[in-house]
Each structure stands twice: as C-alpha cells, then as structure tokens.
Design an enzyme around this catalytic site. Structure first.
Site, PDB file in Angstrom:
ATOM      1  N   ALA A 197      10.772  -5.038  13.202  1.00 36.28           N
ATOM      2  CA  ALA A 197      10.870  -3.673  12.677  1.00 36.28           C
ATOM      3  C   ALA A 197      12.206  -3.483  11.967  1.00 36.28           C
ATOM      4  O   ALA A 197      13.252  -3.843  12.499  1.00 36.28           O
ATOM      5  CB  ALA A 197      10.731  -2.679  13.818  1.00 36.28           C
ATOM      6  N   HIS A 245       4.466   4.119  16.567  1.00 33.81           N
ATOM      7  CA  HIS A 245       4.156   2.732  16.177  1.00 33.81           C
ATOM      8  C   HIS A 245       4.205   1.809  17.387  1.00 33.81           C
ATOM      9  O   HIS A 245       3.324   0.968  17.580  1.00 33.81           O
ATOM     10  CB  HIS A 245       5.142   2.233  15.115  1.00 33.81           C
ATOM     11  CG  HIS A 245       4.700   2.463  13.713  1.00 33.81           C
ATOM     12  ND1 HIS A 245       3.985   1.531  13.012  1.00 33.81           N
ATOM     13  CD2 HIS A 245       4.879   3.514  12.879  1.00 33.81           C
ATOM     14  CE1 HIS A 245       3.740   1.997  11.798  1.00 33.81           C
ATOM     15  NE2 HIS A 245       4.271   3.205  11.693  1.00 33.81           N
ATOM     16  N   GLY A 266       0.836  -1.186   0.000  1.00 33.81           N
ATOM     17  CA  GLY A 266       0.000   0.000   0.000  1.00 33.81           C
ATOM     18  C   GLY A 266       0.869   1.233   0.000  1.00 33.81           C
ATOM     19  O   GLY A 266       2.084   1.159   0.194  1.00 33.81           O
ATOM     20  N   GLY A 267       0.244   2.360  -0.223  1.00 41.69           N
ATOM     21  CA  GLY A 267       0.959   3.625  -0.201  1.00 41.69           C
ATOM     22  C   GLY A 267       1.216   4.081   1.224  1.00 41.69           C
ATOM     23  O   GLY A 267       0.789   3.448   2.191  1.00 41.69           O
ATOM     24  N   LYS A 283      -1.925  -0.014   5.777  1.00 38.41           N
ATOM     25  CA  LYS A 283      -1.367  -1.362   5.578  1.00 38.41           C
ATOM     26  C   LYS A 283      -0.831  -1.972   6.865  1.00 38.41           C
ATOM     27  O   LYS A 283      -1.011  -3.155   7.106  1.00 38.41           O
ATOM     28  CB  LYS A 283      -0.320  -1.368   4.465  1.00 38.41           C
ATOM     29  CG  LYS A 283       0.902  -0.531   4.716  1.00 38.41           C
ATOM     30  CD  LYS A 283       1.757  -0.401   3.477  1.00 38.41           C
ATOM     31  CE  LYS A 283       2.867   0.587   3.692  1.00 38.41           C
ATOM     32  NZ  LYS A 283       2.412   1.957   3.965  1.00 38.41           N
ATOM     33  N   ALA A 288      13.154  -0.376  10.683  1.00 40.02           N
ATOM     34  CA  ALA A 288      13.500   1.050  10.662  1.00 40.02           C
ATOM     35  C   ALA A 288      14.847   1.313  11.320  1.00 40.02           C
ATOM     36  O   ALA A 288      15.176   0.728  12.345  1.00 40.02           O
ATOM     37  CB  ALA A 288      12.419   1.865  11.367  1.00 40.02           C
TER      38      ALA A 288
END
Length: 178
Positions: free
Chosen positions: A34, A50, A9-10, A15, A36
């Site tokens: 994760a 998050h 998804g964008g 998402k 990131a």
C-alpha cells in the site's frame, strides 16, 4: 519469466478488486503493498475499509515513497505483490519534492530485476477527463500518463477497468476470477 501486470481504471472502477482477484489466483503467498499516506480522517477511513475488505488473505506492507526497495524486499518472501496504487505513490513523491521520472526509471529497472514474484501494479487513469485548470494538476496528470506508458512497456499484461469490467489492452485475458 514472471508476467508483471498493470491495472488501470478510474476512481471506484473496480480496479483494486480485479487486481486482488488476479493476485489471489497467481500465487499462494500474496502481499499487498500500500502506498497511501494517511493525512486526514477520511483517508484513514478509506484505508481501514480497504484493509477490512482484504481480510487476512494478504500480507500488508505500507510504503508511500520507497517503492522499488519495498518491492525487492517483498519479492524475497512473496510470490505475488499487488501495489496499490501508483498515482498515490506519484503524489507522495511530488509532496516530498522527489524526482518522479527518476523514481519511475528505478521502478522500471526493479521490475526487470524481479523474476521470482509477479508484480501487479494498480493505478488511476487520470487522462480521460478535462484538462486540469492549474499547473500542479496538469503536471500530476502528465506524470501519471508518462508513468503508465513507461510501465505498460515492461508489463506483459495491461488491463483497463470500467464499471467493474476488464478490458484486456495487452497480453492474456484472465480466466474467470470468481
């Protein structure tokens, strides 16, 4: 055989929330892997947001580069693993000058190997916009697109999320996740 899943998804499409719902319905010991890398205060705030929204429902594992290794290790203790997100992982690989195609091949093989845990992969679909104006951005877009195509081959379920609504592209339409 465990059904692995790809959720595309964008940005801000819903998402991750959709994938979290899938994970919570798929197993009793979910992990959130994760990818990131926190490089600035804005990303720090995003990561904290998050984490707060997940609460204690997931065991959090942070691994920005060695995704296959982290999945194999996590699959020993968890019945479902949500990976968020592949496009950040690709970015981390590019910044480390790693071979993205080789890492994707390794991930593909790892997904074939893991049968005891469901893997839910989340990724940003970046190929729907304009053609980027610079070579690095075009390379990133191309690598993300080829990664998505490759992983969609092995995943039993593939969903595209827009405005928080899932479109089943491959596999089973999930029951209501609420």
């Amino acid at each position: 055989m465990t059904r692995h899943c790809l959720v595309l998804g964008g940005a801000r499409s819903g998402k991750t929330a959709f994938a979290e719902g899938l994970a919570l319905h798929a197993g009793s010991k979910p992990a959130y892997l994760a990818t990131a890398s926190v490089l600035d205060s804005e990303m720090h705030d995003r990561v904290r947001s998050h984490q707060a929204s997940r609460g204690e429902r997931f065991t959090t594992i942070e691994e920005p580069v060695e995704l296959s290794h982290a999945l194999l290790k996590a699959a020993m203790a968890h019945d479902v693993i949500l990976v968020d997100c592949l496009t950040l992982w690709i970015t981390n690989l590019l910044l480390a000058n790693d071979d993205v195609a080789a890492a994707v091949s390794e991930l593909y093989a790892t997904l074939e190997e893991i049968q005891q845990a469901k893997i839910i992969l989340v990724s940003n679909e970046v190929g729907l916009g304009i053609v980027p104006d610079n070579a690095m951005a075009r390379t990133f877009r191309d690598l993300a697109g080829s990664t998505h195509q490759r992983l969609a081959e092995i995943c039993d379920d593939v969903y595209f999320i827009a405005a928080g609504l899932p479109l089943t592209m491959k596999g089973d339409t999930p029951d209501s996740l609420s």
